[in-house]
Each structure stands twice: as structure tokens, then as C-alpha cells.
Scaffold this active site. Structure first.
Site, PDB file in Angstrom:
ATOM      1  N   ASP A 479       0.829  -1.205   0.000  1.00  0.00           N
ATOM      2  CA  ASP A 479       0.000   0.000   0.000  1.00  0.00           C
ATOM      3  C   ASP A 479       0.864   1.256   0.000  1.00  0.00           C
ATOM      4  OD1 ASP A 479      -2.306   1.514   0.160  1.00  0.00           O
ATOM      5  OD2 ASP A 479      -3.136   0.413   1.853  1.00  0.00           O
ATOM      6  N   ASP A 549     -10.605   2.031  -3.335  1.00  0.00           N
ATOM      7  CA  ASP A 549     -11.121   1.801  -1.982  1.00  0.00           C
ATOM      8  C   ASP A 549     -12.644   1.794  -1.975  1.00  0.00           C
ATOM      9  OD1 ASP A 549      -8.854   1.346  -0.571  1.00  0.00           O
ATOM     10  OD2 ASP A 549      -8.663   3.359   0.267  1.00  0.00           O
TER      11      ASP A 549
HETATM   12  C1  GLA Z   1      -5.716   1.834   2.198  1.00  0.00           C
HETATM   13  C2  GLA Z   1      -6.072   0.652   1.341  1.00  0.00           C
HETATM   14  C3  GLA Z   1      -7.136  -0.172   2.030  1.00  0.00           C
HETATM   15  C4  GLA Z   1      -6.623  -0.621   3.370  1.00  0.00           C
HETATM   16  C5  GLA Z   1      -6.206   0.567   4.193  1.00  0.00           C
HETATM   17  C6  GLA Z   1      -5.513   0.146   5.458  1.00  0.00           C
HETATM   18  O1  GLA Z   1      -6.761   2.740   2.280  1.00  0.00           O
HETATM   19  O2  GLA Z   1      -6.478   1.050   0.080  1.00  0.00           O
HETATM   20  O3  GLA Z   1      -7.500  -1.260   1.235  1.00  0.00           O
HETATM   21  O4  GLA Z   1      -5.539  -1.489   3.168  1.00  0.00           O
HETATM   22  O5  GLA Z   1      -5.319   1.416   3.489  1.00  0.00           O
HETATM   23  O6  GLA Z   1      -5.089   1.201   6.215  1.00  0.00           O
END
Ligand code: GLA
Length: 741
Positions: A479, A549
Site C-alpha cells: 500500500d 477503496d
Molecule cells: C488503504 C487501502 C485499504 C486498506 C487501508 C488500510 O486505504 O487502500 O485497502 O488497506 O489502506 O489502512
């Protein structure tokens, strides 16, 4: 496929079945662009493609020739300031303050295959017969800087890859302040410009505009390719659509700051430029040093946008993505993020894993919150050791238990980020990207580590390799949750600060390269708050990417539809999540959530413990369906049928390579009443083959389904008591077509 050099006319012709790309050495030694488009016959001389007219007010290098002006010539490596008033592809800042260059032809080389780009992601070949590469060396005599222009033409794809390597062969340092990867001067501007724009949870919406005199541009200066713009644009003829017409797709294989622009001049020629964003960029080239630009990929299609997209899908799926997972159907996963967020311990995770296993799910992914001091998003980033309060048996112990259930185990990292509340920051406060004397901005309480520094990359490598080597980890979600600000490296001198953004991305690529080499069995999924780094550069290391997301089925229809213009289904991370949805608070049927996610790398991201027995039964069926069809869904030929941006219904389909099988996804967003009958004209089938529609007695020829259409009417078209399921909002259906013979 071939690359021909006609010595007499100094003309290069690169061609394959689909496209021709023709260049010539101009009178002043510069490389001129003659033609780019559908394949045409080869000829000794194409110089008639160079239109000359003495135009008033033009700056001309030759006193006796008013028709030769750089302002009006189509060029491959133009620079601003020598009579060409358009934006250039290169700018070299010299010790005396001048920025002018005069890159002229020196020599060229034609080789089979495609050389690697050092330290950068790029398309590749598996055998020399798959492509040919032309390297043209140009030199600016005054500075001694050479530009090696690389053009690769592929045998099997209507695509051309281009990049440039600059070398300082002079004896004085210079600074590259503009080093675009591609310049393509087109003779007219009769195109629509399609860009893919949005923001977090609303990524990659196709936006169409007409380039007019002046500049039409997209770019990112956020340090990553971004949610807002994607390093991909399309120039299509205004009449072109999914099935027919000319389109150029231009994609930059890069994950950092980028610029793609079309500049239309007063005489309606169009200059397309793509590369690292020149704003804030400056790369010091000392004598003997070189700089390699990222690669730009140009796809030409004369059979519409669908054809263009399928070329990208094949090229990027097979010759950009790498590793053992490239061609393998992807594991069906459960991710604990939307199921637990930060609120978990080992027992809770194992409970979720057991329920998932019971549904047939194959991979358990532990997301954020397992390491260091992290119990919320204010602390812990930078310390990649398991938190014993949550995971008493560590990652190794948890992974063993998951494996013992018969599942694989996957883990989340955010290697580039650090919280101030972490041991990492306490030990290395100067490892932050931060400008001296300025307060660094935080984003989600986090700061970015200075990945331009090799020791930082080494540290993250050691931490991650220890976890990945010490436990049975089969998957990594990488990420990156904020954009760069106050960009400055404490390790570089003032004259090199313009290098930091690019060096940062090189550091990210370096870490990816090392880890993917050392752990070749691990499936990497890239992510940047969802779709903030959904770009070809990432695909080279991680064959799939968390698309957004936003997990709401309706929003996902739009996001995955827009993403499909360049990126293959096998690259799109897509999960079924809970309702009410956590981003949109919308309630959509479980069936529709799965029917959207199955056109992606499928998984679940919800607390299975909260579902009814009936819902769990439905999930078991979905998982079984996905296991049967995922190879087709992820690696078949993808056709967009109906845009979710244009009406109340959307549809797409995937067809197997032998055209014997297809899956059609049909989606109606809002329910309607007493509506028209609907037919969906399918694409990509064999017109002469009979197809059986699974679950019905119906059998139709491909031509019927493509010309007359598949009848998708339901009870919204009049009263149909008891005939079909009643309709609600957000309904969807999958149609499975199998060859009847
Ligand atoms: C980001 C990712 C999510 C999750 C969060 C965790 O927003 O896109 O899928 O992994 O971080 O903090």
C-alpha cells in the site's frame, strides 16, 4: 514485423501487420516524423510526407530556404527555443545558462528483440522473434550530450514502445530539465482526447474533450501516478467507437510524476508528449553519466476502442506483468480490512479464516494493523515486526495456522510510509522526505520515507525480507497512502533536489525488484489508497492492483469500466463487501456485488460471521462459480458493451480465445417500471457458431447474438407474473454462453 532503413532517403520504416511508423533524417540532421498509423506499403522514399510552405513570421535555420522551419516540421526530439515554439521533448540546462540544443543524427542500430531498461519497468519479449528495436543516436555537439532514441515494434501487438537514454559525453556538467519519453507530431488534430480522471474512491472516469489550439494535458505532481489522473490517454477519431474507427492509446510505464499533453498549433498539427513531469524535475548529468527515461507505449487501432483496449490487455497482461502469477488464475481471497479494520486479534482472524475456508475461499489476507505500535492509523508505520499483544504467535504462527486450515496466507505492508510515533522515526528522523526549515505536511498522520536513499530502501528490504522469509507468506498487498509533499532529500546536494521525485520511484522499483526476485512465489498486489497508483509501472512488479477503496457495486461498475480502457481484468483487484456499503452506504444485492467483482481478481472483504446461512450458501456458490470461470474471466478477451456512464444499464463480456465460451455481465442500476424491452448486442463471438445460454434451452448463432442481440428484458418491461424474478434496484445477471457443438 520489420524495421527497414532506406539509406538513400535516410528513412526508417517500422511496421507490423497493424501499424507503420516512419521517420527520416531531416536536412538539418534532426529526426523527422513522417507517418504513424495503419500499416502502409514500404517505399524507398516517403519524403513527400514532409509538407513545406514558406510561412510568414517563421524562424528558419537556412537563409536561402524560408520553407524549412522547425516550427512547422514534425519531429522526434524537438526542443524549445530554436525556432520551434511548441513545448519540446528535451531541455538541457547548461553551465552558461543556455537551454538550447541541436540534436542531430549520428548513427543507428537495428536489433532483434528488446533490450531491458535498467532499473525501470518496461514491456519485454520472451524471444528475439517477438520484436525488433531501432536505436537512433542523436548528438548535440556543443554540450556533447547524446540521445539514444529507442523504438521497439512488436510482432504480435499493434504497439510501439519508445524511450530515450541521455548520456553526457562532453566535459562539462549539464542538467536535464525536460526529458520526455515520447514525442509524436501528428499532421492533423481531428481527434477526441480521452483521459481517465477522478479522485479517491472515484477513479478513472473516461472524460472526453476536443483538443483545440493550445495545450490539452493531464499529469500528476503528487509523487505517484495518482487517483486524479492516469498516465494514459486516447486520441480517437471523433466518429470512432468501441467497434470501429481509429484510435491511438498512449500509456506511460511509470508510477511517479507524469505529464501527457497534446499541443495543437496554429496550423492544426498536434504534438503529443509523454514523460516525467518537467515541473520540479532536474537531473544533473556529469560527464560520463546517463539518464534513462521511462518507456511510453503507443497502441494504434483501426478497429475502435475495444480493439485498442484488447491490445493493451494482451501486451500488459503478457509482456509487462511478470512472474509465476502472470498467467495463472488468481486465488480467491478474503481480506480482513472492511471486516475488522484495526479491531482484531489472532482468534478473531482465525474465526474469519475458518468461515472463509468453509466457503471455499483460498487465501486469507491480513491487512493493516498487525505490526509495531499500530492499533489505529496514528502510529506504527515503519516498524514491520508483529505486535505480540495482537499476534502472540507472530506472523509465522498465524501463517502456520492459516496454512493448516488449507488456505494460503497474505500480508499488508506500507513500506514507504512512517508515523512519527514509531521506532523507525525515533531512530531515523532524517529519513523523512522533508524540506529544511519547512514543516512537513502529514497525510493520514503519516510521512513518507526518503526512498531516494539506498540505505532507506535497504532497511525496508531487510525488515520485509525477514517477515517474508520467516513465515509462509503467499501474497503481499503493498500500500501507499499519501501523496508526496515538501519533497526534499537530506542526502542529496542542492543541485540534485530536482532528482528526488524520480529517485524516490526508482527506490520503490528497486525494492519491488529485489523482493519479487527473492520471493518469486509471492503474488504481489499494489495499492495506493485503492487506485492511486494503478499504472503500468506497478504492473511490472505486481500483476494485480487494488482498483479502488470504493467497494460499492455500482461505483465499481464505473471504476472497473474506466480502468478497462487500458488495463486487463487480471490486474483489477475487486472484492465483495458488506452492505450498507462502507463508502456509499448503499445496499446492493449480494449477487450484484459478486457479478461486478468477478470481472476482476475476485475476493471478499467483509465479516462473514454477520451473514445469514442463506447468504453464506450464496457465497459458496459464487466461489464455486469463480473457480470454474476465473481463467476465462481474467484472461479472456474483454469487450465493453454498455457504458455505466451513459445510462441506467451497463454490460461487458469476456470471450475465450477459441470463442467457444463467453460470460456476459449485465447490470441495471435503478429499477424501472413498464419499461422498453431490452436487447444487448454482444461482441467478439464467432458469428457461425451456435451458443447455448446456460440455464435455459435457448441456443443462438453468434451472428444473432451480435446483430439482433441477447434479450435481457425482465419484469420491468410490462407485467410478467411469475415468469422471472421480480426486479429491484441494482439487479444484475450473468449469462454464460457455451458452444453448442
Ligand atoms: C488503504 C487501502 C485499504 C486498506 C487501508 C488500510 O486505504 O487502500 O485497502 O488497506 O489502506 O489502512
Amino acid at each position: 514485423m520489420n524495421i527497414v532503413y532506406h539509406a538513400k532517403s535516410k528513412t526508417f520504416h517500422l511496421y507490423n501487420d497493424r501499424l507503420s511508423y516512419i521517420m527520416t533524417v531531416l536536412r538539418n540532421g534532426h529526426l523527422g516524423q513522417l507517418y504513424c498509423g495503419a500499416r502502409i506499403h514500404d517505399r524507398e522514399d516517403f519524403s513527400y510526407f514532409l509538407e513545406f510552405a514558406p510561412r510568414a513570421m517563421s524562424a528558419c535555420p537556412y537563409e536561402n530556404d524560408r520553407s524549412f522551419s522547425l516550427e512547422h516540421l514534425r519531429q522526434e526530439l524537438p526542443s524549445f527555443g530554436t525556432g520551434d515554439y511548441r513545448d519540446g521533448a528535451v531541455e538541457v540546462f547548461q553551465e552558461d545558462g543556455s537551454r538550447l540544443t541541436d540534436f542531430h543524427y549520428v548513427n543507428h542500430q537495428i536489433t532483434p528483440g528488446k533490450p531491458k531498461l535498467n532499473g525501470l519497468p518496461a514491456t519485454y519479449t520472451e524471444s528475439d522473434g517477438e520484436a525488433m528495436t531501432l536505436l537512433v543516436t542523436l548528438r548535440d555537439d556543443l554540450t556533447g550530450v547524446t540521445a539514444e532514441l529507442s523504438y521497439t515494434i512488436f510482432r504480435d501487438f499493434g504497439a510501439l514502445a519508445r524511450s530515450v537514454r541521455y548520456s553526457n559525453k562532453g566535459d562539462r556538467p549539464v542538467t536535464l530539465t525536460r526529458a520526455m519519453s515520447l514525442c509524436l507530431d501528428l499532421p492533423d488534430c481531428d481527434y477526441d482526447w480521452l483521459q481517465f480522471s477522478g479522485c479517491w474512491t472515484r477513479e478513472r472516469k473516461p472524460v472526453c474533450r476536443r483538443p483545440e489550439q493550445g495545450i490539452t494535458a493531464v499529469g500528476s505532481r503528487r509523487g505517484h501516478s495518482s487517483h486524479e489522473q492516469n498516465p494514459f490517454v486516447v486520441l480517437k477519431r471523433p466518429t470512432a467507437d468501441e467497434d470501429q474507427g481509429e484510435a491511438f492509446g498512449l500509456s506511460l510505464v511509470y508510477s511517479g510524476n507524469f505529464l501527457i499533453q497534446a499541443e495543437v498549433d496554429a496550423h492544426s498539427t498536434l504534438r503529443l508528449l509523454a514523460g516525467i513531469h518537467p515541473e520540479g524535475f532536474g537531473w544533473l548529468l556529469k560527464p560520463g553519466e546517463s539518464f534513462q527515461t521511462p518507456e511510453a507505449v503507443l497502441v494504434y487501432a483501426d478497429r475502435g476502442l475495444g480493439d485498442m483496449s484488447r491490445t493493451f490487455h494482451r501486451l500488459y497482461g503478457r509482456r509487462l506483468a511478470r512472474g509465476v502469477w502472470r498467467d495463472q488464475p488468481r486465488p480467491i481471497l478474503i481480506n480482513n480490512w472492511e471486516a475488522t479494520y484495526f479491531d482484531f486479534n489472532e482468534d478473531k482472524l482465525l474465526r474469519l479464516a475458518r468461515q472463509a475456508k468453509d466457503c471455499g475461499i483460498e487465501l486469507f489476507v491480513l491487512d493493516d494493523g498487525w505490526f509495531g505500535r499500530r492499533t489505529d492509523d496514528r502510529a506504527g508505520l515503519g516498524d514491520w515486526t508483529p505486535n505480540p499483544a495482537r499476534l502472540p504467535n507472530g506472523i509465522q504462527g498465524l501463517a502456520e495456522k492459516i496454512e493448516a486450515l488449507g488456505m494460503r496466507f497474505g500480508l499488508w505492508f506500507e513500506p514507504e510510509a512512517v508515523n512519527k510515533n514509531s521506532a523507525m522515526y525515533e531512530q531515523h528522523p532524517d529519513w523523512l522526505l522533508a524540506t529544511p526549515g519547512r514543516t512537513p505536511s502529514q497525510g493520514r498522520y503519516e510521512y513518507l520515507l526518503d526512498f531516494s536513499r539506498p540505505e532507506v530502501v535497504d532497511n525496508l528490504h531487510a525488515q520485509m525480507a525477514a517477515i517474508l522469509g520467516g513465515a509462509k507468506v503467499s501474497y503481499v498487498k503493498w500500500d501507499m497512502n499519501r501523496s508526496i509533499s515538501e519533497c526534499y532529500s537530506a542526502a542529496l546536494p542542492p543541485g540534485r533536489q530536482g532528482e528526488v521525485y524520480h529517485r524516490y520511484i526508482l527506490g520503490v522499483y528497486d525494492l519491488y525488484e529485489r523482493l519479487t526476485k527473492e520471493f518469486p512465489h509471492i503474488l504481489f498486489e499494489s495499492c495506493a489508497s485503492g487506485g492511486g497508483r494503478f499504472d503500468p509501472g506497478m504492473l511490472y512488479y505486481a500483476p494485480q492492483c487494488w482498483t479502488s477503496d470504493n467497494t460499492d457495486a455500482v461505483e465499481r461498475l464505473r471504476i472497473q469500466y474506466g480502468t478497462s480502457f487500458c488495463y486487463p481484468v487480471s490486474s483489477m483487484g475487486a472484492h465483495v463487501s458488506a452492505v450498507p456499503n462502507h463508502q456509499m452506504y448503499r445496499v446492493t444485492p449480494l449477487e450484484t456485488r459478486a457479478n461486478v467483482a468477478c470481472f476482476g481478481t475476485f475476493g471478499y472483504e467483509l465479516d462473514l460471521g454477520r451473514l445469514s446461512g442463506e447468504e453464506l450458501g450464496e457465497i459458496k456458490k459464487q466461489v464455486a462459480f469463480m473457480k470454474e470461470y476465473r481463467a476465462l474471466l481474467q484472461f479472456g478477451d474483454f469487450y465493453r458493451l454498455k457504458s455505466p456512464f451513459e445510462g441506467n444499464t451497463a454490460a461487458w463480456m469476456t470471450v475465450s480465445g477459441d470463442k467457444r465460451r463467453a460470460v456476459v455481465g449485465f447490470y441495471r442500476i435503478l429499477n424501472t417500471s413498464n419499461d422498453a424491452y431490452t436487447r444487448l448486442r454482444l461482441r467478439g463471438l464467432d458469428p457461425d457458431r451456435l451458443y447455448r445460454i446456460k440455464g435455459t434451452e435457448a441456443c443462438h448463432y453468434g451472428d444473432e447474438l451480435m446483430r439482433a442481440g441477447l434479450i435481457t428484458s425482465d419484469s420491468t418491461a410490462g407485467e410478467q407474473y411469475g415468469v422471472v424474478k421480480p426486479c429491484t434496484d441494482f439487479i444484475s445477471r450473468l449469462y454464460i454462453l457455451d458452444a453448442a457443438d
